[in-house]
Design a protein around this motif. Structure first.
Motif, short mmCIF file in Angstrom:
data_model
loop_
_atom_site.label_atom_id
_atom_site.label_comp_id
_atom_site.label_asym_id
_atom_site.label_seq_id
_atom_site.Cartn_x
_atom_site.Cartn_y
_atom_site.Cartn_z
N VAL A 38 -14.59 -65.40 17.25
CA VAL A 38 -15.32 -64.53 16.33
C VAL A 38 -15.76 -65.35 15.12
O VAL A 38 -14.99 -66.15 14.58
CB VAL A 38 -14.43 -63.36 15.88
N PHE A 39 -17.00 -65.14 14.69
CA PHE A 39 -17.47 -65.75 13.45
C PHE A 39 -16.79 -65.05 12.27
O PHE A 39 -16.77 -63.81 12.22
CB PHE A 39 -18.98 -65.61 13.32
N PRO A 40 -16.25 -65.80 11.30
CA PRO A 40 -15.63 -65.14 10.15
C PRO A 40 -16.57 -64.19 9.41
O PRO A 40 -16.14 -63.15 8.91
CB PRO A 40 -15.21 -66.32 9.26
N ALA A 41 -17.86 -64.54 9.37
CA ALA A 41 -18.81 -63.67 8.66
C ALA A 41 -18.95 -62.31 9.33
O ALA A 41 -19.35 -61.33 8.67
CB ALA A 41 -20.17 -64.36 8.58
N ASP A 42 -18.64 -62.22 10.63
CA ASP A 42 -18.74 -60.94 11.32
C ASP A 42 -17.61 -59.99 10.95
O ASP A 42 -17.73 -58.78 11.15
CB ASP A 42 -18.74 -61.15 12.84
N VAL A 43 -16.50 -60.55 10.46
CA VAL A 43 -15.34 -59.72 10.11
C VAL A 43 -15.57 -59.18 8.69
O VAL A 43 -15.03 -59.68 7.70
CB VAL A 43 -14.04 -60.53 10.21
N THR A 44 -16.38 -58.17 8.61
CA THR A 44 -16.73 -57.53 7.33
C THR A 44 -16.62 -56.02 7.50
O THR A 44 -17.26 -55.46 8.40
CB THR A 44 -18.16 -57.89 6.91
N PRO A 45 -15.80 -55.36 6.69
CA PRO A 45 -15.65 -53.91 6.85
C PRO A 45 -16.97 -53.18 6.63
O PRO A 45 -17.77 -53.56 5.77
CB PRO A 45 -14.62 -53.53 5.77
N ALA A 46 -17.19 -52.16 7.42
CA ALA A 46 -18.35 -51.31 7.20
C ALA A 46 -18.23 -50.66 5.82
O ALA A 46 -17.14 -50.25 5.42
CB ALA A 46 -18.44 -50.24 8.28
N PRO A 47 -19.32 -50.59 5.04
CA PRO A 47 -19.23 -50.06 3.67
C PRO A 47 -18.57 -48.68 3.58
O PRO A 47 -17.75 -48.44 2.69
CB PRO A 47 -20.69 -50.02 3.21
N VAL A 48 -18.91 -47.79 4.50
CA VAL A 48 -18.34 -46.44 4.45
C VAL A 48 -16.84 -46.50 4.69
O VAL A 48 -16.04 -45.84 3.99
CB VAL A 48 -19.03 -45.53 5.49
N LEU A 49 -16.41 -47.30 5.67
CA LEU A 49 -14.99 -47.39 5.97
C LEU A 49 -14.24 -48.09 4.84
O LEU A 49 -13.10 -47.73 4.53
CB LEU A 49 -14.78 -48.13 7.29
N ALA A 50 -14.86 -49.10 4.24
CA ALA A 50 -14.22 -49.78 3.11
C ALA A 50 -14.02 -48.81 1.94
O ALA A 50 -12.95 -48.80 1.29
CB ALA A 50 -15.06 -50.97 2.67
N ALA A 51 -15.02 -47.99 1.66
CA ALA A 51 -14.88 -47.00 0.59
C ALA A 51 -13.81 -45.97 0.93
O ALA A 51 -13.05 -45.54 0.05
CB ALA A 51 -16.23 -46.31 0.35
N LEU A 52 -13.73 -45.60 2.20
CA LEU A 52 -12.71 -44.64 2.62
C LEU A 52 -11.31 -45.21 2.41
O LEU A 52 -10.40 -44.51 1.95
CB LEU A 52 -12.92 -44.27 4.09
N ILE A 53 -11.12 -46.49 2.74
CA ILE A 53 -9.81 -47.13 2.52
C ILE A 53 -9.49 -47.17 1.03
O ILE A 53 -8.36 -46.88 0.61
CB ILE A 53 -9.81 -48.55 3.12
N ALA A 54 -10.49 -47.53 0.21
CA ALA A 54 -10.26 -47.63 -1.23
C ALA A 54 -9.86 -46.29 -1.85
O ALA A 54 -9.14 -46.25 -2.85
CB ALA A 54 -11.52 -48.17 -1.91
N VAL A 55 -10.31 -45.19 -1.26
CA VAL A 55 -9.97 -43.87 -1.79
C VAL A 55 -8.70 -43.33 -1.12
O VAL A 55 -7.83 -42.73 -1.78
CB VAL A 55 -11.14 -42.89 -1.57
N ALA A 56 -8.56 -43.55 0.19
CA ALA A 56 -7.47 -42.93 0.93
C ALA A 56 -6.11 -43.53 0.58
O ALA A 56 -5.11 -42.80 0.49
CB ALA A 56 -7.72 -43.05 2.43
#
Length: 822
Positions: free
Chosen positions: A320-338
């Motif tokens: 896997v390319f390291p650049a591909d391992v990037t959280p989807a913005p919606v899911l990242a925001a969900l983690i930051a709130v949840a």
């Protein structure tokens, strides 16, 4: 005399004490503090200040909480990166694709020859069982399309390669592969043209390939390569997601409760100085919120560190390319709130039975036994969601078949999550019931059991993550074993991997003879035969029968069957001795056969080839071919049938290599095959052959399972250290009174091992039950009831490792200075 007291000045001229309220004026108003949202903000900030300014003990507690929460957040961030990762890989794969995998584009659907067209032939091979994909290109004009990641098309005899393939060809390990690619390397494929950093891929220039036989004309790259996904794989993937992510939520919920006893003492002190009950709860929420926010930052750092190891994580044998391992913005925001919301909710829930009063902490008294009925409602709800998908239960309950629709993975994930959550919530009740009956034993055992009997909640919460992880892993492993039973080749069919098969375009009799001799002359190849074959049918409707027609010279046919005599023009009906198929009875001499090819040939309107087995054909007994199996059906010499007129006929090569030189002999065989036809495909016979989709899910389960166990172990270590810190005064007093430290070490082991043993039994039962339901859901049977053994062993090993790593902390906390208190 006036009413003024000049001596002490305490009364005024009216005889009132100074500062006393005037008659009717009411009491003196005290300064009012903030209220409403301002009070909430003040209390939350005070709780945050307690987290970061609580001295060494507070900082250590905050660091432990941040580490545990950070580990969980890192895993959630990696999981949130999976959709983006797969999308990026699919996008690059689609950008370089030109036709659906395994099928040719009919000539009438291909563009006309022009200055902007290109002839394309897929040419894949293997090296040491690693796929080496590529294509042969022949531009037909100056405007021919260029693949992604390539600066210019390679000329005839030139090639551009991926960085990983270039390194392999230049190394000693790739010496045999370099003999297969005797072409000049003129460039390197960029990341835009590769699925992963370690993919072995190439483009070879040619001026010899012609349209047809797997060679297609294109005017651009980027055609879709969508492949249908087995619904069972979707169900399995949903299960894997639940199994890997649910323990993380359990561990985050456990981590934010670290230091609960110290927090309650601080709340009691706040009540002593006048804080209200609501204010103390908001302060506790502020502490949890601050720890969760620090954990979010720690999780981001851990995630960025782990992302650097992405090239070592293989998906379908490609990193896997390291650049591909990037959280989807919606899911990242969900983690930051949840995560902060979960921290606050868990903290307030933990305080529901605690009253922090000015004179100390008062818990619910008398201690009430945990109730079971509401805990069983959670797994019951999960079973209710899964029941419509199980045929037996659907029929008994009267459900329809709508469960098999597009929403199935969602229902499966929800049902499995509820069942595994039920395992976690039943565990505290089961631990309490079990430890209540423990009596007697050596001092270490009594210390551990009395501690558990006094308060088993922290210990049960600490091992809840392992319980959920093992239960889910057992269920998924049962599913993989059950589903793999239909995808694997029959075990024991071939004793080793030394048998090979190859396929390519139909050849003339002279070509077949020359190719067979070339393969047999390859060092390490013991035997090889080459023949043209195609399926043939006789009859129609329910009486339709299928067999295979093999075309080769007499020397080759004599290796496939026991022939008394043979000459060009002869035909034989090969009957396997003691076989399941009666070839001679189903296709006797005089049987009319039809060969109409595969779907592509039918779509192109290729005429059906009709041929009748001659009356002179003889029935012969088959002989074991080099590939290790008998070749039964119709055997014909070249003069008896026009092999070139058979639609979709192909040349098949069966070979056997020397088992003592197997690996190198296989690569030399592939080198010979590439010299004959670069598009020839070679694969091993026998052994386990998995579907790519199932192998990908199983690989993800293995990688994720290891990561979850490591995460659970680290979090359990943090929880154990936190519990030891809270009990350090009691432990140091025991040592000062003469208790041996080894006794305390064993008590720590038993205090962790007893809940874990109960949890593993519960996890095994829950995992086997969930696995059985999931296999029924996908229409499979249980093939391995003992899938829990290695997983339970891994869970026990984690406990032993955690105890050993906690011993240094135990020795340090039992020193005399730990008895100091304020």
């Amino acid at each position: 005399m006036t009413g003024r007291d000049d001596k002490n000045g305490r009364a005024d001229e009216n005889g009132r004490e100074r500062g006393a309220p005037r008659p009717g004026a009411g009491p003196v108003d005290r300064p009012a503090g903030p209220s409403g949202p301002a009070a909430w903000l003040r209390d939350l900030l005070m709780g945050a200040r307690f987290t970061v300014t609580g001295g060494r003990e507070g900082l250590v507690r905050a660091a432990l909480t941040a580490l545990a929460v950070g580990l969980g957040v890192a895993v959630l961030a990696i999981a949130a990166s999976v959709p983006q990762l797969l999308d990026e890989r699919d996008r690059r794969d689609t950008a370089r694709s030109v036709f659906p995998a395994g099928a040719d584009i009919p000539p009438e659907d291909q563009p006309r020859k022009g200055a902007g067209t290109l002839l394309y032939q897929r040419a894949s091979t293997d090296f040491r069982d690693r796929p080496v994909d590529g294509a042969i290109l022949r531009p037909e004009g100056p405007g021919a399309p260029v693949p992604p990641g390539v600066g210019a098309l390679p000329g005839p005899g030139e090639m551009v390669v991926s960085p990983a393939l270039g390194r392999l060809l230049a190394s000693g390990e790739g010496k045999l592969l370099s003999e297969r690619f005797r072409h000049r390397t003129v460039g390197t494929i960029g990341d835009a043209g590769l699925i992963g950093p370690d993919e072995l891929f190439y483009y070879l220039g040619s001026d010899r390939i012609e349209q047809g036989g797997g060679v297609v004309r294109i005017d651009g790259f980027g055609s879709s390569r969508d492949e249908p996904v087995d619904p069972r794989i979707l169900v399995l993937a949903a299960m894997v997601c639940v199994v890997l992510l649910l323990p993380v939520a359990v561990l985050i919920g456990t981590a934010v409760r670290f230091g609960g006893e110290g927090r309650e003492r601080r709340l009691a002190a706040l009540r002593l100085v006048g804080a209200g009950i609501g204010s103390t709860r908001r302060i506790a929420a502020g502490e949890a919120l601050c720890g969760a926010l620090i954990g979010l930052l720690a999780g981001a750092v851990i995630f960025l560190f782990c992302r650097g190891f992405a090239p070592h994580v293989a998906i379908r044998e490609i990193g896997v390319f390291p650049a591909d391992v990037t959280p989807a913005p919606v899911l990242a925001a969900l983690i930051a709130v949840a995560v902060p919301a979960l921290a606050v909710a868990v903290t307030l829930f933990a305080l529901r039975g605690v009253a922090a009063e000015p004179l100390g902490v008062v818990r619910d008294a008398p201690v009430r036994r945990r109730r079971l009925w509401w805990r069983l409602l959670i797994p019951a709800a999960g079973l209710a969601l899964l029941a419509p998908g199980v045929p037996e239960m659907r029929g008994a309950l009267g459900f329809g078949s709508a469960f098999a629709g597009s929403g199935q993975p969602v229902l499966v994930a929800a049902g499995a999550a509820l069942l595994l959550t039920g395992v976690a919530v039943v565990l505290p009740w089961l631990v309490e019931v079990c430890v209540a009956r423990l009596r007697g034993g050596p001092p270490a055992w009594q210390l551990a059991t009395r501690r558990l009997q006094a308060n088993s909640g922290p210990a049960a919460r600490a091992v809840a993550g392992i319980t959920v992880a093992v239960a889910g892993a057992v269920a998924v492993q049962m599913m993989v074993s059950g589903m793999r039973g239909d995808d694997d080749g029959p075990p024991g069919t071939v004793a080793s991997h030394s048998q090979l098969q190859a396929a390519y375009r139909p050849g003339t009799p002279d070509e077949l003879r020359a190719h067979s001799e070339a393969f047999r002359a390859t060092p390490g190849v013991r035997d090889a035969v080459a023949f043209v074959e195609q399926y043939a049918t006789a009859g129609s409707g329910p009486e339709r029968k299928v067999t295979t027609v093999h075309v080769a010279d007499c020397a080759t046919l004599s290796r496939m069957a026991k022939l008394d005599s043979c000459r060009d023009g002869d035909v034989f009906v090969a009957q396997e001795k003691d076989g399941d198929v009666d070839t001679a009875g189903r296709f006797p001499p005089g049987t009319a056969l039809e060969m109409d090819g595969f779907e592509e040939a039918k779509a192109k309107g290729t005429p059906v080839y009709r041929w009748t087995v001659p009356r002179s054909a003889r029935v012969v007994e088959t002989r074991t071919a080099p590939a290790g199996s008998d070749t039964f059906g119709i055997l014909a010499t070249p003069s008896a049938i026009d092999a070139r007129a058979i639609p979709d006929a192909r040349t098949t090569v069966l070979a056997r290599v020397d088992p003592g030189d197997r690996d190198d002999a296989i690569e030399r065989f592939r080198n010979t095959a590439a010299a004959i036809d670069p598009g020839m495909r070679v694969w091993r016979m026998g052994g386990v052959v998995k579907k790519d989709q199932l192998a990908a899910v199983e690989g993800g389960l293995t990688t994720g399972g290891i990561g979850v166990l490591v995460l659970v172990g680290l979090s359990l270590l943090v929880a154990t250290v936190e519990q030891l810190r809270e009990r350090r005064r009691a432990l140091s007093v025991l040592v000062a009174c003469g208790t041996d430290r080894s006794t305390l070490a064993w008590s720590v082991l038993w205090q962790t091992a007893v809940p874990v043993a109960v949890g593993l039994v519960l996890a095994t039962a829950g995992g086997l039950g969930l696995g059985r339901v999931m296999l029924a859901l996908v229409g499979e049977r249980v093939r391995d009831w003992f899938a829990f053994v290695p997983l339970a062993g891994a869970g026990a090993a984690v406990i032993v490792a955690v105890t050993l790593m906690a011993l240094p902390t135990l020795w340090r906390l039992t020193r005399p200075e730990s008895m100091r208190t304020e």
